[in-house]
Motif scaffolding. Sequence first.
Motif, mmCIF file in Angstrom:
data_model
loop_
_atom_site.group_PDB
_atom_site.id
_atom_site.type_symbol
_atom_site.label_atom_id
_atom_site.label_comp_id
_atom_site.label_asym_id
_atom_site.label_seq_id
_atom_site.Cartn_x
_atom_site.Cartn_y
_atom_site.Cartn_z
ATOM 1 N N ASN A 57 -17.987 20.483 12.592
ATOM 2 C CA ASN A 57 -18.127 20.718 11.164
ATOM 3 C C ASN A 57 -18.720 19.466 10.529
ATOM 4 O OD1 ASN A 57 -17.834 21.670 8.496
ATOM 5 N ND2 ASN A 57 -15.833 20.677 8.318
ATOM 6 N N VAL A 58 -19.898 19.594 9.943
ATOM 7 C CA VAL A 58 -20.590 18.436 9.364
ATOM 8 C C VAL A 58 -20.406 18.343 7.861
ATOM 9 C CG1 VAL A 58 -22.303 18.435 11.204
ATOM 10 C CG2 VAL A 58 -22.747 19.748 9.120
ATOM 11 N N GLU A 59 -19.704 19.312 7.276
ATOM 12 C CA GLU A 59 -19.528 19.320 5.826
ATOM 13 C C GLU A 59 -18.435 18.358 5.393
ATOM 14 O OE1 GLU A 59 -21.540 20.901 3.876
ATOM 15 O OE2 GLU A 59 -22.622 21.845 5.533
ATOM 16 N N SER A 60 -18.656 17.688 4.260
ATOM 17 C CA SER A 60 -17.644 16.777 3.712
ATOM 18 C C SER A 60 -16.661 17.498 2.806
ATOM 19 C CB SER A 60 -18.324 15.645 2.931
ATOM 20 O OG SER A 60 -19.159 14.885 3.788
ATOM 21 N N ASP A 61 -17.057 18.658 2.284
ATOM 22 C CA ASP A 61 -16.152 19.423 1.419
ATOM 23 C C ASP A 61 -15.044 20.062 2.247
ATOM 24 O OD1 ASP A 61 -17.731 18.826 -0.767
ATOM 25 O OD2 ASP A 61 -18.977 20.622 -0.505
ATOM 26 N N PRO A 62 -13.840 20.210 1.679
ATOM 27 C CA PRO A 62 -12.733 20.835 2.412
ATOM 28 C C PRO A 62 -13.102 22.233 2.905
ATOM 29 C CG PRO A 62 -11.917 19.774 0.422
ATOM 30 C CD PRO A 62 -13.419 19.736 0.341
ATOM 31 N N LEU A 63 -12.699 22.535 4.126
ATOM 32 C CA LEU A 63 -12.975 23.839 4.737
ATOM 33 C C LEU A 63 -11.684 24.384 5.314
ATOM 34 C CD1 LEU A 63 -15.015 25.994 5.789
ATOM 35 C CD2 LEU A 63 -15.208 24.602 7.863
ATOM 36 N N ARG A 64 -11.320 25.609 4.949
ATOM 37 C CA ARG A 64 -10.095 26.225 5.446
ATOM 38 C C ARG A 64 -10.441 27.355 6.398
ATOM 39 N NH1 ARG A 64 -4.772 26.284 4.377
ATOM 40 N NH2 ARG A 64 -3.616 28.217 4.730
ATOM 41 N N GLU A 65 -9.763 27.374 7.570
ATOM 42 C CA GLU A 65 -10.016 28.379 8.598
ATOM 43 C C GLU A 65 -8.692 28.887 9.153
ATOM 44 O OE1 GLU A 65 -12.847 29.594 9.474
ATOM 45 O OE2 GLU A 65 -14.349 28.175 8.755
#
Length: 334
Positions: A57-65
């Motif tokens: 995951n390259v995104e800096s924003d929070p990601l919920r899975e």
Amino acid sequence: MLTDAQAGLAWFDVRAGSGDEEIHRGARMLRQERKWRQLESDLDGAAGDITVSRWTNVESDPLREEATSPPHQYFIGVALKAARLRLTRGRKTIFEGTMPAGSLYVSAPSQQLSAQFDAPCDFLHFNIAADYFPARQSMARLVASENLNDLVLLRNSFAEQLARTLVENAEAADRKFTHCIGQTLAMHVARLELPQSKVNALPKWRLRRVEEYVRANFDRCVTLSELAKVAGLSRMHFAAQFRMATGYRPREYLLHQRIEHAKSLLSNTATPLAEIALAVGFCTQAHFSTVFKRITRETPARWRCASRNALPTVPEVSARRGFDEQGQELRRVA
């Protein structure tokens, strides 16, 4: 070679020509997940008693899975680099904080798990049949599968070694090689001395106080007693909770902060290495260089050179700052 590696590799007998047809499909044995812990079932190698995939995951924003471990299979995740995340099941928090590279977490079969990633991350994921976890006696009773559920181990060097071996050889990895790595990891996890009690992470407000104190005092000797006092805990409880929250022992965290500040000085100044060593709290340049190389895998001099080579070229910088290609400042004409 380590005992776990010997145990895992003992069964693996490679005969000339026995797997030639699979070697060409090596790159396909390590799947890149499109969604956390989910593979396309119709792909070669996506089903079986041991499957391996990679989640980046390259995104800096929070990601919920969310995901559920397959029936009759354990799920093992190994961090390839440090990651900030929160693992939960329902209202229960399993882990919250920073997982350093080499950390692993284990879920038993058919267990649902939610994850929130607060920064970029890179994990290698193993789904391994329960049969690969041999039953063993402990305290005159069999180890129950619950003991291998919600297990989080920070900085497990052997697990990191196995994961990196597979990643670095992904292009040539055939099915037997992948299974060998997976089985060795399963045997390693099954043989671990599991923690007897759960340690809570250091509360965020206490952690902020400690981080601020370290940032203000990293250039001098900071003791464990000092940090525990700042957090308002005993040394024993502080050390355990701090490691659960950050993935580092207090002393390791202090060293990493010193090295991060040293990187800034190396990149932005021409200060000699000996002076940088003293400025960030090391008594000698030799000790500074040893710690710097252990953390970054490069010497300070090589790191400085690589950092400066990565900077924009002189014309690019000059154009932004109002200089010509010879480095002369362009004067405004009134």
